[in-house]
Design an enzyme around this catalytic site. Structure first.
Site, PDB file in Angstrom:
ATOM      1  N   ARG A   1       0.803  -1.212   0.000  1.00 16.71           N
ATOM      2  CA  ARG A   1       0.000   0.000   0.000  1.00 16.71           C
ATOM      3  C   ARG A   1       0.842   1.270   0.000  1.00 16.71           C
ATOM      4  O   ARG A   1       0.506   2.248  -0.644  1.00 16.71           O
ATOM      5  CB  ARG A   1      -0.900  -0.023   1.235  1.00 16.71           C
ATOM      6  CG  ARG A   1      -2.255   0.503   0.955  1.00 16.71           C
ATOM      7  CD  ARG A   1      -3.193   0.276   2.071  1.00 16.71           C
ATOM      8  NE  ARG A   1      -2.545  -0.143   3.306  1.00 16.71           N
ATOM      9  CZ  ARG A   1      -3.199  -0.361   4.427  1.00 16.71           C
ATOM     10  NH1 ARG A   1      -4.488  -0.202   4.459  1.00 16.71           N
ATOM     11  NH2 ARG A   1      -2.587  -0.756   5.524  1.00 16.71           N
TER      12      ARG A   1
ATOM     13  N   ASP B   1       2.193 -24.316   3.745  1.00 11.33           N
ATOM     14  CA  ASP B   1       2.367 -24.722   5.141  1.00 11.33           C
ATOM     15  C   ASP B   1       3.871 -24.928   5.267  1.00 11.33           C
ATOM     16  O   ASP B   1       4.414 -25.930   4.759  1.00 11.33           O
ATOM     17  CB  ASP B   1       1.615 -26.020   5.466  1.00 11.33           C
ATOM     18  CG  ASP B   1       1.717 -26.335   6.947  1.00 11.33           C
ATOM     19  OD1 ASP B   1       2.822 -26.209   7.502  1.00 11.33           O
ATOM     20  OD2 ASP B   1       0.705 -26.707   7.554  1.00 11.33           O
ATOM     21  N   HIS B   2       4.556 -23.978   5.898  1.00 15.75           N
ATOM     22  CA  HIS B   2       6.024 -23.996   5.789  1.00 15.75           C
ATOM     23  C   HIS B   2       6.629 -25.234   6.455  1.00 15.75           C
ATOM     24  O   HIS B   2       7.765 -25.584   6.174  1.00 15.75           O
ATOM     25  CB  HIS B   2       6.643 -22.697   6.305  1.00 15.75           C
ATOM     26  CG  HIS B   2       6.534 -22.506   7.776  1.00 15.75           C
ATOM     27  ND1 HIS B   2       5.431 -21.955   8.371  1.00 15.75           N
ATOM     28  CD2 HIS B   2       7.391 -22.807   8.776  1.00 15.75           C
ATOM     29  CE1 HIS B   2       5.621 -21.920   9.672  1.00 15.75           C
ATOM     30  NE2 HIS B   2       6.800 -22.442   9.958  1.00 15.75           N
TER      31      HIS B   2
ATOM     32  N   ASP C   1      -4.408 -22.488  15.230  1.00 16.53           N
ATOM     33  CA  ASP C   1      -3.142 -21.898  14.807  1.00 16.53           C
ATOM     34  C   ASP C   1      -2.100 -22.961  14.447  1.00 16.53           C
ATOM     35  O   ASP C   1      -1.270 -22.740  13.568  1.00 16.53           O
ATOM     36  CB  ASP C   1      -2.607 -21.001  15.938  1.00 16.53           C
ATOM     37  CG  ASP C   1      -1.474 -20.103  15.466  1.00 16.53           C
ATOM     38  OD1 ASP C   1      -1.619 -19.494  14.395  1.00 16.53           O
ATOM     39  OD2 ASP C   1      -0.440 -20.022  16.163  1.00 16.53           O
TER      40      ASP C   1
ATOM     41  N   HIS D   1      -0.273 -27.368  10.829  1.00 14.78           N
ATOM     42  CA  HIS D   1       1.074 -27.945  10.889  1.00 14.78           C
ATOM     43  C   HIS D   1       1.101 -29.361  11.463  1.00 14.78           C
ATOM     44  O   HIS D   1       1.670 -30.277  10.868  1.00 14.78           O
ATOM     45  CB  HIS D   1       2.000 -27.059  11.732  1.00 14.78           C
ATOM     46  CG  HIS D   1       2.042 -25.633  11.292  1.00 14.78           C
ATOM     47  ND1 HIS D   1       2.162 -25.276   9.975  1.00 14.78           N
ATOM     48  CD2 HIS D   1       1.982 -24.476  11.984  1.00 14.78           C
ATOM     49  CE1 HIS D   1       2.176 -23.949   9.886  1.00 14.78           C
ATOM     50  NE2 HIS D   1       2.069 -23.450  11.089  1.00 14.78           N
TER      51      HIS D   1
ATOM     52  N   LYS E   1       2.523 -22.677  23.831  1.00 15.32           N
ATOM     53  CA  LYS E   1       3.380 -21.506  24.021  1.00 15.32           C
ATOM     54  C   LYS E   1       3.974 -21.556  25.425  1.00 15.32           C
ATOM     55  O   LYS E   1       3.387 -22.157  26.332  1.00 15.32           O
ATOM     56  CB  LYS E   1       2.542 -20.238  23.928  1.00 15.32           C
ATOM     57  CG  LYS E   1       1.753 -20.116  22.644  1.00 15.32           C
ATOM     58  CD  LYS E   1       2.582 -19.453  21.595  1.00 15.32           C
ATOM     59  CE  LYS E   1       1.813 -19.251  20.319  1.00 15.32           C
ATOM     60  NZ  LYS E   1       2.693 -19.043  19.180  1.00 15.32           N
TER      61      LYS E   1
END
Ligand code: NAD
Length: 484
Positions: free
Chosen positions: A51, A177-178, A235, A240, A331
């Site tokens: 942008r 999906d890395h 997430d 994954h 986490k």
């Protein structure tokens, strides 16, 4: 061992969101490394599109800074750096309006591969697809690359697929999906299907259980508000961990082709049994010292979103009936690590005088840190004193086995972007796979919402809530230690 580099065809790669965090941290560094390795042809062109207004020189400055920050210092050399920056140009484009699109089209050359990387918020994917079509850039041969998250549930994923499919065929859509771009993940397939040693044992008769752990040490920090709407299930697990599970559990495809592999992965997702509520443990990290708890990070004192989840899954097919799959991710855990452990059964009968002792072969596939594999085998403890057995690891860390070049494992993004240019979709998620994963995820989330399930608190730096340990203890098993 010297790696064989095959340069890809000349390409125009447009990166929407070209000034964003992902582009700076992963995409440009990845492309730079491929140029350094000799895989990017001299005729390649990369166009940043975002942008904000910048001219080409300012944009090159942004990318230069990103490379200095995110490429390891040992890999920066001024010749490659200048050659890379010379491939770049910039166009200010508004995904939601008409500004900049005609100008962007002026960058696109005939006779080269065209790829458009959507490194912007998912709410803009539809706008980008629409305008690429309107401005005549959505030709048959072009490819679009779509980042995660791909939908929030089945309905939104279907809607997104339908929006993209209005202008692009499935063969043109590359859903990233890395995790699939990691060297070890592909090596997992090489080990399974390139050796006779493992595949005959890769089933419920010989495998006691499989554990998949993706542990992070960081909290949700600045992403708290976003994360509060997603949680560990959406997430991490839906994408994954599910992809890792599929690669571990799938049947051998007839060839390493994109549809053959993805057909087999899809069958695994469809064979997942519904999960019993007591086989799902959700957790939230507590406060520690000055560090706030999850609810404060999320900005909602009543948040019931999970920052940790552990699940026991079952796959209903002949290969896996009776072998549980334990998945956990969270986490603020003890260490940053991702690994898959295939835990084989004990030998059926021990000829050694070791009553009650268990010796299990364990194949561990480490995704991070130090990508590699380790096979734990039982041998005789050296020295006199009778026949005592000891379990030792056969380390298959690539850096050791393959010499100095083995240590130069390309980052996931490097490989995946080159695969887009090559037109190889094997390591990207197909639309039906993503939808099947959501179709499995949605009822689990609806279930705990209906039960008003409250996540269990856990201490930062721990292995997650006590109940997660119990999930395996109840079955007479235990999690592997979370360690870096
Ligand atoms: P970011 O906010 O850092 O960057 C967003 C980019 O989009 C900027 O370049 C901005 O100029 C551009 N943009 C915003 N509105 C626009 C508009 N109307 N028209 C044109 N361009 C516009 O975001 P990010 O962290 O780089 O994430 C990009 C995508 O990648 C998201 O889908 C995100 O979910 C995904 N992703 C990011 C990471 C990461 O580590 N950052 C990891 C995995 C997936």
């Amino acid at each position: 061992m010297v790696a064989r580099i095959i340069p890809v065809d000349p390409f125009d790669l447009v990166i929407f969101g070209g000034t964003g965090d992902l582009a700076r941290r992963k995409i440009y560094p990845g492309l730079y490394q491929r140029m350094k390795a000799g895989q990017m042809p001299a005729e390649a062109r990369i166009v940043g599109a975002a942008r904000s207004e910048h001219d080409d020189e300012e944009f090159r400055g942004i990318v230069r800074d990103a490379l200095i920050e995110f490429v390891p210092e040992k890999d920066i050399d001024s010749e490659t750096l200048e050659a890379f920056l010379a491939c770049l140009s910039y166009e200010a484009v508004d995904a939601r309006g008409d500004a900049g699109w005609e100008e962007l089209k002026g960058h696109i050359r005939d006779g080269v591969v065209h790829a458009f990387y959507f490194s912007v918020a998912p709410s803009l994917f539809g706008d980008l697809a629409e305008r690429l079509h309107t401005y005549g850039m959505a030709g048959d041969g072009c490819r679009i690359v779509v980042e995660k998250p791909f939908g929030h549930d089945l309905a939104s994923a279907k809607e997104l697929n339908a929006t993209l499919e209005k202008h692009f065929s499935e063969e043109q859509i590359y859903r990233i999906d890395h995790y699939l771009g990691k060297e070890t993940v592909q090596n997992l397939m090489a080990v399974r299907f390139g050796n006779v040693l493992f595949e005959p044992l890769w089933n419920a008769q010989y495998v006691d259980h499989i554990q998949i752990t993706v542990a992070e040490t960081v909290g949700v920090g600045g992403r708290g508000e976003y994360y509060d709407r997603s949680g560990a299930m959406r997430d991490m697990v839906q994408n994954h961990l599910m992809q890792l599970l599929c690669l571990i559990a799938m049947e051998p495809p007839s060839r390493f082709g994109s549809d053959e592999v993805r057909d087999e992965k899809l069958k695994v997702i469809r064979a997942l049994e519904p999960v019993q509520p007591h086989h799902i443990i959700r957790g939230q990290y507590e406060a520690k010292g000055d560090e706030p708890d999850f609810r404060e990070d999320a900005g909602d004192p009543r948040s019931r979103t999970e920052s940790f989840i552990a699940l026991r899954l079952a796959i209903s097919n002949w290969r896996w009936a009776g072998t549980p799959f334990y998945l956990r991710t969270g986490k603020k855990l003890k260490a940053r690590t991702s690994e898959i452990a295939v835990v084989f059964k004990d030998a059926p009968h021990s000829i050694f005088d070791e009553t009650g002792k268990s010796h299990r072969n364990i194949l561990t596939i480490r995704l991070q840190p130090n990508e590699g594999m380790e096979l734990c085998v039982t041998i005789k403890e050296p020295g006199p004193g009778g026949m005592r057995l000891v379990d030792v690891p056969l380390d298959m860390t690539f850096a050791d086995a393959l010499g100095p070049d083995g240590a130069d494992i390309p980052e996931a993004y490097e490989r995946l972007i080159m695969d887009v240019i090559r037109g190889n979709q094997t390591l990207f998620m197909r639309g039906d796979e993503v939808e099947a994963a959501w179709a499995w995820t949605d009822p689990l989330i609806a279930g705990w919402e209906a039960r008003n399930d409250v996540p269990k608190p856990y201490e930062p730096g721990s292995s997650g809530p006590e109940d997660a340990l119990m999930l395996m203890h109840r079955d007479g098993r235990k999690w592997r230690e979370i360690k870096a």
